[in-house]
Design an enzyme around this catalytic site. Structure first.
Site, PDB file in Angstrom:
ATOM      1  N   HIS A  92       0.824  -1.213   0.000  1.00  0.00           N
ATOM      2  CA  HIS A  92       0.000   0.000   0.000  1.00  0.00           C
ATOM      3  C   HIS A  92       0.854   1.257   0.000  1.00  0.00           C
ATOM      4  CE1 HIS A  92       0.993   0.915   4.190  1.00  0.00           C
ATOM      5  NE2 HIS A  92       0.846  -0.381   4.442  1.00  0.00           N
ATOM      6  N   GLY A  93       0.247   2.392  -0.317  1.00  0.00           N
ATOM      7  CA  GLY A  93       0.929   3.676  -0.271  1.00  0.00           C
ATOM      8  C   GLY A  93       1.202   4.119   1.160  1.00  0.00           C
ATOM      9  N   TRP A  97       1.184   7.420   9.667  1.00  0.00           N
ATOM     10  CA  TRP A  97       1.801   6.577  10.686  1.00  0.00           C
ATOM     11  C   TRP A  97       3.104   5.957  10.187  1.00  0.00           C
ATOM     12  CZ3 TRP A  97      -1.799   3.506  14.461  1.00  0.00           C
ATOM     13  CH2 TRP A  97      -2.684   4.402  15.075  1.00  0.00           C
ATOM     14  N   GLU A 167      -2.333  -6.934   7.256  1.00  0.00           N
ATOM     15  CA  GLU A 167      -1.040  -6.905   7.926  1.00  0.00           C
ATOM     16  C   GLU A 167      -1.053  -7.859   9.121  1.00  0.00           C
ATOM     17  OE1 GLU A 167       2.076  -6.859   8.281  1.00  0.00           O
ATOM     18  OE2 GLU A 167       2.372  -4.780   7.632  1.00  0.00           O
TER      19      GLU A 167
END
Length: 301
Positions: A92-93, A97, A167
């Site tokens: 993902h981009g 965070w 994740e």
């Protein structure tokens, strides 16, 4: 940080000559070893876009691995064959965070503006490559939004959410600044740092073994369903690192997996699959991704 290759047999690597280097040929012994500097994948974006190195690792039931190279422009990974599924795995981009060094895990954090620009860049790249048949994504926002941006540039495909592509669940560490975790949550940090692959993280966190089983099962399931097709899977750093361990079961860590890096697998079946391209960010310039690779390094998340 070095990128390492693990092999069970002696292999040879030949690098074709281009204007930035001489032609080289090397033979490596059957032990874990650091790749020579011109092969380190973290520097792939510094090469001309059509000269980015393509690393091919083939795993059979015997766990033997082979390595080859070619340019992106003429790689056979551009032409899916009826005997295998081509799975393009994309991280993902960037999120705020990631930039702050804060552990995400299963917490649902959206992309920041840099992440949206990265997603647009990888989407433009994929739109110029062979046709994509399906797009799968983790159901977490940062992956799903990346996948939607890719879909919008690749024919408006529907994005299929799959929670198995999430994740690693990092338990009590989720939401913490990584550099502060050892002091504020020592028990959870110790579990996370443990070499015991069955060690779960307090607060519902997954062990390395549990993550590995979930990740490899998910990719095998997608591969079985889409033989002869090109499929994109948008997921997370920890997930992708598990796929690398699957490709090189006796190897050193994979190094940094940058936001929107592209990794290509050919799935022939459960006992044979090939890693064709690893950690490629040639669609981004050097200042368009986090040098730290946070969330795609050993900290995961």
């Amino acid at each position: 940080m070095n990128t390492w290759l693990c092999v069970n047999e002696s292999i040879s690597v030949s690098i074709p000559k281009h204007k930035y280097s001489r032609s080289h040929s090397y033979s490596f012994p059957p032990i874990p070893l650091p790749l020579p500097s011109f092969l380190r994948l973290k520097s792939v974006s510094s090469l001309p876009k059509q000269q980015a190195l393509n690393v091919s690792l083939t795993r059979h039931s015997t766990h033997s691995l082979q390595m080859a190279d070619s340019s992106i422009s003429d790689s056979d990974s551009s032409h899916p064959h009826p005997e295998y599924a081509e799975i393009v795995v994309v991280r993902h981009g960037e999120t705020a965070w990631n930039a702050d060094g804060r552990i995400q895990g299963h917490l649902d954090v959206e992309l920041n503006e840099a992440g949206r620009q990265q997603a647009a860049a990888v989407a433009d790249r994929l739109s110029r490559e062979p046709k994509i048949s399906f797009i799968y994504s983790s159901d977490l926002q940062r992956a799903y939004e990346t996948a939607q941006i890719i879909a919008s540039r690749c024919g408006g495909l529907e994005v299929i959410k799959d929670s198995d592509l999430r994740e690693r669940h990092l338990g009590d560490l989720q939401g913490l600044i990584y550099r502060e975790a050892a002091k504020t949550h020592p028990t959870a940090h110790k579990a996370f740092s443990s070499r015991n692959e069955d060690q779960e993280i307090p607060g519902g966190g997954e062990s390395i073994a549990q993550l590995f089983q979930r990740c490899t099962s998910a990719l095998q399931r997608i591969g079985r369903k889409h033989k002869g097709e090109r499929v994109v899977v948008v997921t997370h750093g920890g997930f992708i690192r598990s796929l690398y361990r699957w490709a090189c079961p006796n190897g050193r860590p994979a190094g940094k997996i940058h936001n929107t890096s592209v990794n290509v697998f050919h799935m022939y079946g459960e006992d044979k699959w090939t890693l064709k391209l690893w950690g490629d960010v040639s669609h981004l310039s050097q200042d368009e991704f986090l040098a730290s690779g946070f969330g795609g390094d050993r900290t995961s998340g």
